[in-house]
Design a protein around this motif. Structure first.
Motif, PDB file in Angstrom:
ATOM      1  N   ASN A   1      -3.429  12.536   7.537  1.00  0.00           N
ATOM      2  CA  ASN A   1      -4.350  11.570   8.120  1.00  0.00           C
ATOM      3  C   ASN A   1      -3.522  10.604   8.956  1.00  0.00           C
ATOM      4  OD1 ASN A   1      -6.192   9.617   8.788  1.00  0.00           O
ATOM      5  ND2 ASN A   1      -7.160   9.572   6.779  1.00  0.00           N
TER       6      ASN A   1
ATOM      7  N   ARG B   1       0.846  -1.196   0.000  1.00  0.00           N
ATOM      8  CA  ARG B   1       0.000   0.000   0.000  1.00  0.00           C
ATOM      9  C   ARG B   1       0.879   1.243   0.000  1.00  0.00           C
ATOM     10  NH1 ARG B   1      -3.838   2.147   3.904  1.00  0.00           N
ATOM     11  NH2 ARG B   1      -3.110   4.018   2.885  1.00  0.00           N
TER      12      ARG B   1
ATOM     13  N   THR C   1      -5.282   2.509  10.064  1.00  0.00           N
ATOM     14  CA  THR C   1      -5.665   2.014   8.733  1.00  0.00           C
ATOM     15  C   THR C   1      -4.565   1.160   8.118  1.00  0.00           C
ATOM     16  OG1 THR C   1      -7.038   3.970   8.377  1.00  0.00           O
ATOM     17  CG2 THR C   1      -6.425   2.716   6.435  1.00  0.00           C
ATOM     18  N   ILE C   2      -3.311   1.589   8.290  1.00  0.00           N
ATOM     19  CA  ILE C   2      -2.193   0.793   7.759  1.00  0.00           C
ATOM     20  C   ILE C   2      -2.150  -0.571   8.436  1.00  0.00           C
ATOM     21  CG2 ILE C   2       0.314   0.644   7.576  1.00  0.00           C
ATOM     22  CD1 ILE C   2       0.438   3.607   7.264  1.00  0.00           C
TER      23      ILE C   2
ATOM     24  N   SER D   1       1.685   4.950   1.128  1.00  0.00           N
ATOM     25  CA  SER D   1       1.389   5.662   2.368  1.00  0.00           C
ATOM     26  C   SER D   1       2.356   6.823   2.565  1.00  0.00           C
ATOM     27  CB  SER D   1       1.485   4.702   3.560  1.00  0.00           C
ATOM     28  OG  SER D   1       1.250   5.378   4.771  1.00  0.00           O
TER      29      SER D   1
ATOM     30  N   ASP E   1      -4.748  -2.756   6.939  1.00  0.00           N
ATOM     31  CA  ASP E   1      -4.448  -3.165   5.567  1.00  0.00           C
ATOM     32  C   ASP E   1      -3.320  -4.189   5.487  1.00  0.00           C
ATOM     33  OD1 ASP E   1      -6.421  -1.506   4.683  1.00  0.00           O
ATOM     34  OD2 ASP E   1      -5.080   0.107   4.028  1.00  0.00           O
TER      35      ASP E   1
ATOM     36  N   ASP F   1      -4.287   8.084  10.645  1.00  0.00           N
ATOM     37  CA  ASP F   1      -4.617   6.670  10.501  1.00  0.00           C
ATOM     38  C   ASP F   1      -3.874   6.032   9.336  1.00  0.00           C
ATOM     39  OD1 ASP F   1      -6.308   7.091  12.591  1.00  0.00           O
ATOM     40  OD2 ASP F   1      -8.115   7.277  11.368  1.00  0.00           O
ATOM     41  N   GLU F   2      -3.432   6.841   8.380  1.00  0.00           N
ATOM     42  CA  GLU F   2      -2.717   6.323   7.210  1.00  0.00           C
ATOM     43  C   GLU F   2      -1.260   6.785   7.206  1.00  0.00           C
ATOM     44  OE1 GLU F   2      -4.868   7.351   3.721  1.00  0.00           O
ATOM     45  OE2 GLU F   2      -6.692   6.311   4.336  1.00  0.00           O
TER      46      GLU F   2
END
Length: 402
Positions: free
Chosen positions: A201, A120, A162-163, A122, A166, A203-204
């Motif tokens: 953000n 992902r 979030t990471i 980021s 994921d 969360d990311e």
């Protein structure tokens, strides 16, 4: 005619033509509901911004590379044109300021994270252990970056919620390894879910030691320096001292911008406050339209009730009494419509809060009072002409319907 009789006359006239009464009330209700709902949106935006900025930390002073004359943040703030960029040494020098409690250097970049065959894109931030307290992050699992020499860094990483979801959806992230480019980092902490702040953000976000981030992104410069003043009263002193230290380090050149959290809040407060007033003014136009409708309908009512007006005058009612009766009727209809509109506006604001739970869409008291007051004043103002026309009718001609 006594005051109770005036009100009874107005209520009886309203009940006598319910379609006309409903139209008047609907017009006023739409105007007031628009004012209440739109100001709830505007004031809700102001409160949301205040809350978001308060969440990024307390007593915060932000140092940006480059000189921005307006003292604010704009797209150009993200591109440094200063002859000397901010460095980790600059950040460490700010610790000498008496009004400064903590300092956290910050460098950012975007990279691809991979773990267990999952990938992902980021944002990766390089900072130090002090960032936890300055930004008031909460740790859901594990710990934050270790306290160590800013010029060196351990290959460890703290990731956002979030990471974690994921890359490690069904297992604990602690102790796992994440690859960023040709480097491997061991996950030592997971941040609690919190959303956005300072344009990032959380969360990311993946956070690594600043020295490793600079090596990874091949840069010696910093994106920002976050400074925490010792207390709220020391914010201005911290700003002044930070400027003086950096100016001395940069050969007398004031090539940085230092902004305070209070200055940002004040700017956004003024901006959104002005926008709310403008929106309220636009919504108030509908009240003027409603007032014109009041005048037109009341003029029609005068024409339809000529016999009634003539009878009242024949029984001894003065022109002033007739005028007062029609003004009371206009005022009652306007206020009844305003109250219905207030209820509809509150319902609209409540619907916004249901759809967007984090958005505090509550109408400010001044908007409610202004909406109700404007509705009443509009009804009276546009009711004057019909009332005067009714008061001037000749009783004989009115009874004869001429």
């Amino acid at each position: 005619m006594r005051t109770p009789d005036l009100f009874a006359f107005a209520v009886g006239a309203a009940n006598g033509n319910r379609v006309r009464t409903a139209l008047l009330m609907l017009a006023m209700a739409i105007g007031v509901a628009a004012v209440v709902t739109l100001t709830a949106l505007g004031d809700g935006a102001r409160r949301y911004v205040m809350r978001e900025f308060s969440a990024i930390g307390s007593n915060l002073v932000i140092v940006l590379p480059g000189r921005t004359e307006t003292g604010g943040i704009n797209p150009g703030s993200f591109v440094s044109t200063t002859p000397r960029d901010l460095t980790v040494d600059d950040a460490q020098a700010l610790l000498r300021a008496p009004a400064v409690l903590r300092v956290a250097p910050l460098t950012v970049g975007t990279s691809e994270l991979s773990a267990g065959g999952r990938l992902r894109e980021s944002m990766v931030a390089g900072s130090t252990a002090e960032m936890l307290d300055i930004r008031q992050y909460r740790i859901a699992q594990g710990q934050f970056l270790p306290r160590e020499d800013w010029g060196r860094g351990s290959p460890v990483m703290v990731i956002g919620a979030t990471i974690k979801a994921d890359l490690f959806p069904n297992e604990s992230a602690l102790g796992q390894f994440v690859r960023v480019g040709d480097r491997r980092f061991r996950v030592i902490g997971v941040l609690a879910a919190s959303g956005s702040g300072l344009g990032m953000n959380t969360d990311e976000l993946a956070i690594v030691p600043v020295a490793i981030a600079q090596a990874m992104f091949d840069t010696n410069t910093l994106f920002r320096i976050l400074v925490e003043a010792r207390n709220r009263n020391a914010i201005d002193a911290a700003k002044t001292q930070a400027l003086a230290i950096l100016k001395a380090r940069h050969d007398g050149e004031e090539d940085v911008t230092v902004i305070t959290q209070d200055a940002l809040l004040a700017t956004f407060d003024r901006l959104i406050g002005t926008l709310t007033l403008a929106v309220a003014g636009i919504a108030a136009i509908s009240l003027a339209v409603a007032g014109i409708l009041v005048m037109n309908v009341m003029l029609v009512a005068v024409a339809q009730r000529r016999s009634e007006i003539g009878l009242l005058k024949a029984l001894g009612a003065s022109g002033g009494t007739i005028r007062s009766a029609f003004l009371v009727e206009a005022a009652l209809l306007s206020m009844a419509g305003a109250l219905v509109g207030y209820a509809l506006g509150l319902a609209g604001a409540a619907a916004i809060r249901v759809m967007y739970p984090t958005f505090p869409a509550y109408p400010p008291d001044w908007a409610v009072l202004a909406g109700l007051g404007t509705a009443l004043a509009t009804g009276l103002l546009f009711g004057v002409l019909p009332a005067r026309r009714a008061a001037q009718l000749d009783p004989v001609a009115a009874l004869a319907r001429r």
